[in-house]
Design a protein around this motif. Structure first.
Motif, PDB file in Angstrom:
ATOM      1  N   VAL A   1      -9.359   7.877 -10.724  1.00 54.56           N
ATOM      2  CA  VAL A   1      -8.709   7.506 -11.986  1.00 54.56           C
ATOM      3  C   VAL A   1      -8.912   8.625 -13.015  1.00 54.56           C
ATOM      4  N   SER A   2     -10.113   9.232 -12.999  1.00 58.20           N
ATOM      5  CA  SER A   2     -10.351  10.307 -13.973  1.00 58.20           C
ATOM      6  C   SER A   2      -9.453  11.512 -13.697  1.00 58.20           C
ATOM      7  N   PHE A   3      -9.247  11.815 -12.424  1.00 54.60           N
ATOM      8  CA  PHE A   3      -8.336  12.920 -12.092  1.00 54.60           C
ATOM      9  C   PHE A   3      -6.931  12.622 -12.606  1.00 54.60           C
ATOM     10  N   LEU A   4      -6.534  11.374 -12.408  1.00 51.84           N
ATOM     11  CA  LEU A   4      -5.199  10.990 -12.866  1.00 51.84           C
ATOM     12  C   LEU A   4      -5.084  11.191 -14.379  1.00 51.84           C
ATOM     13  N   LYS A   5      -6.144  10.803 -15.085  1.00 56.02           N
ATOM     14  CA  LYS A   5      -6.123  10.955 -16.538  1.00 56.02           C
ATOM     15  C   LYS A   5      -5.958  12.424 -16.925  1.00 56.02           C
ATOM     16  N   CYS A   6      -6.603  13.301 -16.155  1.00 58.59           N
ATOM     17  CA  CYS A   6      -6.537  14.733 -16.482  1.00 58.59           C
ATOM     18  C   CYS A   6      -5.107  15.259 -16.385  1.00 58.59           C
ATOM     19  N   LEU A   7      -4.288  14.600 -15.577  1.00 59.17           N
ATOM     20  CA  LEU A   7      -2.917  15.094 -15.426  1.00 59.17           C
ATOM     21  C   LEU A   7      -2.092  14.855 -16.683  1.00 59.17           C
ATOM     22  N   PHE A   8      -2.544  13.945 -17.538  1.00 57.26           N
ATOM     23  CA  PHE A   8      -1.745  13.621 -18.717  1.00 57.26           C
ATOM     24  C   PHE A   8      -2.143  14.459 -19.929  1.00 57.26           C
ATOM     25  N   ILE A   9      -2.952  15.483 -19.720  1.00 57.03           N
ATOM     26  CA  ILE A   9      -3.436  16.264 -20.854  1.00 57.03           C
ATOM     27  C   ILE A   9      -2.285  16.820 -21.679  1.00 57.03           C
ATOM     28  N   THR A  10      -1.265  17.328 -21.018  1.00 56.99           N
ATOM     29  CA  THR A  10      -0.161  17.938 -21.770  1.00 56.99           C
ATOM     30  C   THR A  10       0.918  16.934 -22.162  1.00 56.99           C
TER      31      THR A  10
ATOM     32  N   LEU B   1       0.834  -1.208   0.000  1.00 60.78           N
ATOM     33  CA  LEU B   1       0.000   0.000   0.000  1.00 60.78           C
ATOM     34  C   LEU B   1       0.866   1.253   0.000  1.00 60.78           C
ATOM     35  N   VAL B   2       1.908   1.234   0.849  1.00 57.56           N
ATOM     36  CA  VAL B   2       2.760   2.427   0.914  1.00 57.56           C
ATOM     37  C   VAL B   2       3.483   2.631  -0.403  1.00 57.56           C
ATOM     38  N   SER B   3       3.985   1.529  -0.981  1.00 57.75           N
ATOM     39  CA  SER B   3       4.721   1.740  -2.235  1.00 57.75           C
ATOM     40  C   SER B   3       3.782   2.229  -3.332  1.00 57.75           C
ATOM     41  N   MET B   4       2.510   1.794  -3.266  1.00 56.12           N
ATOM     42  CA  MET B   4       1.574   2.309  -4.268  1.00 56.12           C
ATOM     43  C   MET B   4       1.313   3.787  -4.067  1.00 56.12           C
ATOM     44  N   CYS B   5       1.228   4.203  -2.786  1.00 60.32           N
ATOM     45  CA  CYS B   5       1.050   5.642  -2.527  1.00 60.32           C
ATOM     46  C   CYS B   5       2.227   6.431  -3.084  1.00 60.32           C
ATOM     47  N   VAL B   6       3.442   5.913  -2.814  1.00 59.44           N
ATOM     48  CA  VAL B   6       4.625   6.643  -3.274  1.00 59.44           C
ATOM     49  C   VAL B   6       4.646   6.705  -4.800  1.00 59.44           C
ATOM     50  N   LEU B   7       4.341   5.568  -5.435  1.00 62.26           N
ATOM     51  CA  LEU B   7       4.353   5.557  -6.905  1.00 62.26           C
ATOM     52  C   LEU B   7       3.330   6.536  -7.464  1.00 62.26           C
ATOM     53  N   LEU B   8       2.162   6.547  -6.826  1.00 60.04           N
ATOM     54  CA  LEU B   8       1.136   7.478  -7.286  1.00 60.04           C
ATOM     55  C   LEU B   8       1.613   8.915  -7.089  1.00 60.04           C
ATOM     56  N   GLY B   9       2.275   9.140  -5.945  1.00 59.13           N
ATOM     57  CA  GLY B   9       2.840  10.463  -5.694  1.00 59.13           C
ATOM     58  C   GLY B   9       3.810  10.865  -6.794  1.00 59.13           C
ATOM     59  N   ILE B  10       4.644   9.915  -7.212  1.00 59.63           N
ATOM     60  CA  ILE B  10       5.614  10.228  -8.267  1.00 59.63           C
ATOM     61  C   ILE B  10       4.891  10.504  -9.584  1.00 59.63           C
ATOM     62  N   VAL B  11       3.897   9.678  -9.887  1.00 60.89           N
ATOM     63  CA  VAL B  11       3.177   9.871 -11.157  1.00 60.89           C
ATOM     64  C   VAL B  11       2.522  11.253 -11.182  1.00 60.89           C
ATOM     65  N   VAL B  12       1.896  11.628 -10.067  1.00 60.14           N
ATOM     66  CA  VAL B  12       1.240  12.932 -10.044  1.00 60.14           C
ATOM     67  C   VAL B  12       2.272  14.041 -10.183  1.00 60.14           C
ATOM     68  N   ARG B  13       3.377  13.895  -9.468  1.00 59.29           N
ATOM     69  CA  ARG B  13       4.424  14.920  -9.573  1.00 59.29           C
ATOM     70  C   ARG B  13       4.900  15.043 -11.012  1.00 59.29           C
TER      71      ARG B  13
END
Lengths: 505, 520
Positions: free
Chosen positions: B17-26, A6-18
């Protein structure tokens, strides 16, 4: 499912969002002649790589301080130097002296973004994970939810990965300091905090709580016995860390003084742009900057800051527990943000970090403040072309933090620590304060959303070109002031939960 | 009360998941972006009669008419973003509002997928006494389908409308599971008229509907009872399919353009393999041919000058001849495909096992055509991965196959995003999905015993080594200049081993005796 996954998924998601945010534009992209913070950081790499260390902070024929001169403490300069070495091996053009000025290319952007991510992965993200796993209460699931929300705080992501700065480094070091103090490793904690302070002078916002917590702890241990020993150990740690960071500049006192002068630019005025602090908001009513001289502005802001910080620091000194320490960090950084001299809108991140530490204890209030802090930087994001990531990350953060931390369910008067208000407002009929808070939250969120939409969609009237930024900053100011008062009251009320006290020993 | 409360996670997951998709717009988008923009322009600014004749862009309209109508609908919303994107002569136009619109159109049409996933989740059997939401089959299934790595990168970075289309497929599967066969058939015929690649799974639909719907009951031994045939049901099905096709193709038949439309839909001028070989049997075949040719030259059995000049690793060459092994023609691949789906189709005719059996047949058809098909795209693997997710949350053995197939299949999508800026996203998303699917499925099938055979685990670990070699080590090595396409070759060969293995394993499951868990 296991915690690690779970923690590694949070971190990975954090990286993807960043990284998703980092695909967007940065400050000053394609805007000569000055560009923005991105160019500032690149320029520092250029300067530190090509010039001898003694010239870094001096205005010389090779180093034009008016063009993004280095104005952060030495650790930032060393960091730039390390990045510059990497840049040089990839493409020498990126750090060519003078010729590289204003250099922009997709590959370079990728490199710069990667340096931020690497710094975050090394410093900020591990600190967040360890803090949430070891220093928050509740079930594993709750801890993981806290990691998730902490890592996805949009303000920091948007500034570091959108606008472009390395706040993750200084905040990460400060967080390591908090973590070490929470685990009882006081010397290591002060070492980490000194690194933070030597990375960015704005970490001074957090300095007083660190100081008073450690001082109070030493007092409690007895100044004649173990307390003195602790104090000496901490003091020597601090001195040694500082000496090591400043070593190259210590050979000539003039050098060190010049660095200090560069770090604290007094001449830049009480505030710049539209900051959601007291002075800028007051400026709507009274034009302080034209009435008072620079010196008296400094004195007034200094006095006000001191007054605002004092209560929470005294309380911390009397009761040096970790719970008090976290609250004092919030109060001190907010006091500095609201009252001190030369505040940037980005400095709200310094208050946001300690507020994040309370995600688990006071979810609704924390989420509310974090949302307001992101909102306060809206004009900056719009200038940088970060509208879409701002909207997406803020909405996602608001929704998920409330959903995962069940913030709206945990808002009884006791959980919001509102008991004191009843005593303060004894003259009034008994009100359902929790209900009022909830409604205030809804109204404020819709106000922020409304203002965001209006700022983006409408053109301001010609005679009031700054109407929307001023509205944004004063709305945010009201939120910050409210949060400041609230957290002060929480600090002075009884520590109601046994949970938070358990951690102190 | 509990039923309402226990589903509150679904909107949250979908929204996340939809929010995540929005991040890939650019993010980077492939030429498919321009393909769809061009179709928007064609359908918006040209009369219907010109749609399948227009060729000012190289990306001519080659989806069935219903998709063209769909683009026409989208174009009316597009007008409000940037009218310039609707001009046919504006080739390679990608202004920021255009990008925003196109990306948002994918994200919004994914509502179809979200709805379909919701329906599928209702059909899976819940384990009793499981209180933790994270460990419920419906949650795991929703996460596996909505957060599917392949769909995320193909639709929201590479750019396509697969989520929307898979929504139709999954919804139709869910309808069959709920015994609403007519709705299921309607949805599938709509899907076929949106994108004809789904013809690959049409045999499964045809046989299943004929056997389990048109014949109302079986003999006691499970064989078909010929007298129970219901012509009414067959006519209802036929009516649905015919009317959808009439709606879609009708105007073009009326204008006498059917041959033109069909020639656009089925271009046979392309080669056996796509520029980047999809991980199927032909990738192995090509490699074997190449190895034999090289060996032949080495041992002087063949003259280098006599070999056909075909750069196998050249990427751009679409048509080439095999040097040693016999060349493959479309009819050979067609025969192989038909042969490969035969066991699955016969199985559901002889031993219908309800909607689950149909689903298994459907994904075997998809996988069979992926492994043996002509000019297969690597993206087509999703057609097998997504339906398999449903089986994986219900059956332990299928879960094992699913893990091997998704991991290899998803990894084979890596070359789709070759830009360095998207590298962290693809790696992290892949890790995220893989970690999730491994841990969630393992917890779900509550065992300390691994779902995977030790050899399978070695194979998957090898994938990590291949990934490291191709993405990190190779670009830094001196071979980068000499053999630029080597990583692609290695990737597709290594992945094709896994895909073919899963194909065989899935066929083996057809022989499995009926289990209780199979019955709905």
């Amino acid at each position: 499912m296991q915690t690690w996954s779970l923690v590694s998924m949070c971190v990975l998601l954090g990286i993807v969002v960043r990284w998703g945010v980092s695909l967007n534009s940065y400050s000053g992209a394609g805007k000569p002649p000055m560009f923005g913070d991105y160019e500032a950081q690149r320029h520092w790499q250029e300067v530190t790589y090509n010039l001898p260390l003694q010239e870094w902070y001096f205005n010389t024929s090779e180093n034009d301080l008016n063009y993004w001169g280095l104005d952060y403490p030495p650790l930032t300069a060393y960091h730039s130097l390390v990045c510059a070495y990497v840049a040089k091996t990839i493409n020498p053009e990126w750090v060519d002296l003078h010729k590289s000025r204003g250099y922009e290319s997709p590959a370079h952007k990728l490199f710069m973004r990667a340096t931020v991510l690497v710094a975050d992965l090394l410093i900020y993200i591990p600190a967040v994970v360890l803090y949430c796993l070891y220093l928050t209460d509740g079930s594993t699931k709750k801890k993981v939810c806290t990691v998730f929300c902490f890592l996805l705080y949009p303000g920091l992501i948007l500034i570091d990965y959108g606008h472009f700065q390395y706040n993750g480094v200084s905040l990460g070091f400060a967080l390591w300091g908090v973590l070490a103090l929470g685990l009882g490793w006081d010397a290591l904690g002060s070492l980490a905090f000194c690194l933070a302070l030597n990375y960015k002078q704005m970490e001074l916002y957090h300095a007083l709580p660190f100081f008073f917590y450690l001082l109070g702890k030493s007092f409690k241990l007895g100044l004649m016995g173990r307390g003195l020993f602790l104090l000496v150990r901490i003091a020597s740690t601090v001195l040694v860390t500082f000496a090591l960071c400043w070593l190259p500049f210590l050979s000539d006192p003039g050098d060190a003084m010049q660095v200090v002068r560069r770090i604290f630019p007094v001449a830049r005025g009480l505030f710049e742009d539209k900051v959601a602090n007291t002075w800028c908001s007051l400026n709507i009513l009274i034009k302080i900057r034209s009435i008072l001289s620079i010196d008296s502005q400094i004195y007034i802001s200094f006095a006000c800051t001191l007054l605002a910080v004092l209560p929470s620091c005294v309380r911390l000194l009397m009761k040096p527990t970790f719970w008090q320490f976290k609250l004092a960090l919030v109060n001190s950084s907010l006091a500095f943000f609201l009252f001190s001299y030369q505040v940037h809108e980005k400095s709200i991140l310094l208050a946001a970090l300690p507020v994040c530490l309370l995600l688990n204890d006071l979810p609704l209030m924390v989420i509310w403040f974090l949302q307001a802090s992101t909102f306060s930087m809206l004009p900056l994001f719009l200038k940088d072309g970060l509208l879409v990531p701002y909207a997406v990350t803020s909405l996602a953060f608001l929704f998920f933090s409330i959903y995962l931390l069940s913030a709206l369910e945990h808002c009884s008067e006791e959980e919001l620590r509102l008991g004191v208000y009843h005593r303060l407002l004894f003259c009034l009929p008994k009100l359902d304060l929790a209900w009022i808070v909830k409604w205030k939250f809804y109204i404020s969120v819709s106000a922020m959303a409304g203002l965001s939409v209006v700022t983006v969609a409408l053109v301001p009237p010609t005679h009031l070109p700054d109407l929307f930024p001023v509205l944004v900053s004063s709305t945010a100011f009201l939120h910050f002031l409210g949060t400041f008062i609230y957290f002060n009251i929480v600090q002075f009320s009884e520590p109601p939960s046994r949970k938070s006290q358990k951690k102190n020993d | 009360m509990a039923a309402v409360d226990s589903w509150s996670w679904f909107p949250a997951l979908a929204l996340g998941v939809s929010f995540l998709k929005c991040l890939f717009i650019t993010a980077y988008h492939s030429t498919d972006f321009e393909v769809h923009r061009n179709w928007l322009a064609i359908t918006h600014s040209l009369p219907v009669s010109r749609w399948y004749h227009e060729n000012s862009s190289e990306w001519t309209l080659d989806y069935p008419p219903l998709f063209a109508w769909f683009e026409l609908g989208l174009s009316h919303a597009a007008r409000h973003f940037d009218p310039d994107m609707l001009l046919v002569e504006n080739l390679n136009y990608s202004s920021p509002p255009t990008v925003l619109f196109q990306r948002l159109s994918v994200i919004f049409t994914d509502l179809m997928l979200i709805y379909a996933v919701r329906e599928c989740c209702r059909c899976v059997q819940e384990q009793k006494g499981c209180r933790d939401v994270l460990n419920r089959p419906s949650f795991v299934l929703a996460a596996l389908l909505l957060g599917n790595f392949g769909l995320l990168i193909v639709d929201h970075i590479h750019f396509q409308y697969n989520g929307f289309l898979f929504g139709f497929l999954l919804l139709s599967v869910a309808k069959h599971m709920q015994h609403k066969h007519l709705q299921g058939a309607l949805l599938f015929s709509l899907l076929l008229n949106l994108k004809h690649i789904y013809l690959y799974v049409a045999p499964a639909y045809g046989v299943y509907l004929l056997r389990s719907y048109c014949f109302t009951h079986d003999n006691t031994d499970g064989s078909v009872s010929w007298r129970s045939f219901s012509p009414l049901r067959l006519m209802a099905l036929g009516g649905i399919v015919a009317s959808v096709c009439a709606l879609s193709f009708g105007p073009f038949i009326a204008m006498g353009q059917l041959p033109q439309v069909l020639s656009r839909l089925f271009p046979f001028k392309r080669g056996l393999c796509h520029a980047y070989w999809a991980p199927n049997i032909w990738a192995l075949y090509n490699t074997l041919d190449k190895i034999l040719a090289t060996l032949g030259v080495r041992v002087r059995l063949l003259q280098e000058a006599e070999l056909p000049r075909a750069s196998m690793t050249g990427g751009l060459v679409q048509e080439f001849q095999h040097s040693v092994l016999p060349s493959i023609t479309p009819s050979i691949t067609l025969a192989c495909t038909l042969l490969s789906i035969l066991p699955a189709v016969t199985s559901i005719w002889l031993r219908p096992r309800g909607a689950r059996g149909f689903l298994r047949c459907l994904l075997l058809c998809a996988l069979g055509s992926f492994v043996f098909g002509w000019h297969v795209h690597e993206k087509a693997i999703l057609m097998a991965i997504l339906p398999l997710s449903i089986l994986a949350v219900e059956n332990r053995e299928d879960a094992g196959i699913f893990l091997v197939l998704t991991t290899t299949g998803h990894y084979s999508l890596f070359p789709l995003l070759f830009t360095p800026a998207e590298l962290p996203i693809k790696v992290c998303l892949m890790l995220l999905f893989t970690i999730y699917s491994f841990t969630a499925l393992r917890t779900l099938h509550s065992g300390q015993v691994s779902l995977l055979h030790p050899l399978e685990r070695v194979y998957l670990l090898g994938l990590v080594a291949v990934a490291f070699a191709c993405e990190v080590a190779f670009p830094l090595s001196p071979w980068q200049q000499m053999l630029p396409f080597l990583p692609l070759l290695v990737t597709s060969v290594y992945c094709s081993l896994g895909v073919c293995y899963c194909f065989l394993r899935l066929h083996a499951t057809l022989l499995r005796p009926d289990q209780k868990t199979k019955q709905p």
